[in-house]
Design a protein around this motif. Structure first.
Motif, short mmCIF file in Angstrom:
data_model
loop_
_atom_site.label_atom_id
_atom_site.label_comp_id
_atom_site.label_asym_id
_atom_site.label_seq_id
_atom_site.Cartn_x
_atom_site.Cartn_y
_atom_site.Cartn_z
N LEU A 150 1.05 4.78 -14.46
CA LEU A 150 1.30 3.53 -13.73
C LEU A 150 1.14 2.32 -14.64
O LEU A 150 1.88 1.34 -14.54
N GLN A 173 -1.72 -3.66 -8.27
CA GLN A 173 -0.65 -2.76 -7.83
C GLN A 173 -1.06 -1.30 -7.95
O GLN A 173 -0.74 -0.48 -7.09
N HIS A 226 0.85 -1.19 0.00
CA HIS A 226 0.00 0.00 0.00
C HIS A 226 0.89 1.24 0.00
O HIS A 226 1.90 1.28 0.70
N PHE A 227 0.49 2.23 -0.79
CA PHE A 227 1.23 3.49 -0.85
C PHE A 227 0.24 4.64 -0.83
O PHE A 227 -0.77 4.60 -1.53
N ALA A 240 -1.24 1.46 -5.01
CA ALA A 240 -0.48 2.70 -5.13
C ALA A 240 -1.36 3.94 -5.00
O ALA A 240 -0.95 4.96 -4.45
N CYS A 241 -2.60 3.84 -5.51
CA CYS A 241 -3.51 4.99 -5.50
C CYS A 241 -4.50 4.96 -4.35
O CYS A 241 -5.31 5.87 -4.20
N ALA A 288 3.53 7.13 -3.65
CA ALA A 288 3.37 6.54 -4.99
C ALA A 288 3.99 7.46 -6.04
O ALA A 288 4.68 7.00 -6.96
N SER A 289 3.76 8.77 -5.91
CA SER A 289 4.33 9.73 -6.86
C SER A 289 5.84 9.75 -6.78
O SER A 289 6.53 9.81 -7.80
N GLU A 339 -2.36 9.97 -13.99
CA GLU A 339 -1.60 9.23 -12.98
C GLU A 339 -1.72 7.72 -13.22
O GLU A 339 -0.72 7.00 -13.20
N LEU A 372 7.15 6.64 -8.45
CA LEU A 372 7.02 6.73 -9.91
C LEU A 372 8.08 7.67 -10.49
O LEU A 372 8.67 7.38 -11.53
#
Length: 228
Positions: A172, A181, A124-125, A185-186, A130-131, A168, A134
């Motif tokens: 991904l 995933q 989990h992010f 991430a979101c 997450a940004s 976004e 990335l």
């Protein structure tokens, strides 16, 4: 159902108490130990063998990043911190953290879900983490093309009419992430991810992931749509 045991490692006793209170609302989660620094976290993890360790980055004495490679050998570790720098997120993940949550970017329910998923290997992010991840992925993969691709993406987002959230998610997808995933991430459900992807594919006039990626990255000619 067996209760999930959690160890909280944070230098701030108020934050530790708050996290324990939140997790206490979940009927199957039990906070079995609390640590004020990395050294105590390691000692208590060895003693209590928790199912999940929640670990802050900045703590007095031994910090979270220093303790992390030792802790991950004993239990799944979920970073839970105010530290949002891209290099720290990257280092934590390289050292074995199973997710990265930044305070102020998750709800109580999302925290409980992340704790439940950690032993299952589901990362989990929160959005900032997450940004950051990335950004690091892009920089390490194509350092010479970053500026050109950023300009291309901005142009494409206008041409195809994608929202900021769709941009976004498309990024991904292009990085190779699966729906699961992307959802992690979101911090959204897989169903929501699928809904976004359906809208993105419609806007990009694409039927497959590879086709959408090609169009998004500018390698497909406008008006030409293949099928795979």
């Amino acid at each position: 159902m067996a209760r999930l045991s959690v160890l909280i490692a944070d230098g701030n006793p108020v934050i530790r108490a708050g996290l324990a209170a939140i997790l206490g609302t979940a009927g199957d989660v039990e906070v079995t130990a609390q640590a004020a620094d990395g050294r105590e976290a390691l000692s208590l993890t060895r003693r209590h063998a928790p199912d999940v360790v929640l670990l802050d980055v900045r703590m007095p004495g031994v910090d979270g990043i220093s303790a992390l490679p030792h802790l991950v050998q004993l239990a799944p570790v979920l970073m839970l911190t105010y530290s949002r720098e891209a290099e720290i997120v990257r280092e934590a993940l390289l050292l074995g953290a199973g997710g990265y949550l930044v305070h102020g970017e998750f709800t109580a329910d999302e925290l409980v879900r992340a704790v439940h998923d950690a032993p299952l290997g589901r990362p989990h992010f929160t959005p900032t983490a997450a940004s950051a991840l990335l950004t690091e992925l892009r920089a390490s993969s194509h350092p010479q093309r970053d500026v050109a691709q950023s300009s291309e993406r901005m142009h494409n987002s206008v041409v195809f009419g994608l929202s900021s959230r769709e941009v976004e998610i498309m990024d991904l997808i292009a990085s190779g992430m699966s729906n699961q995933q992307i959802a992690a991430a979101c911090f959204i459900s897989e169903k929501t991810v699928k809904n976004h992807i359906n809208r993105i594919f419609a806007k990009l006039r694409s039927a497959t992931r590879s086709e959408a990626i090609a169009r998004w990255l500018g390698t497909a000619r406008p008006g030409v749509t293949g099928h795979g």
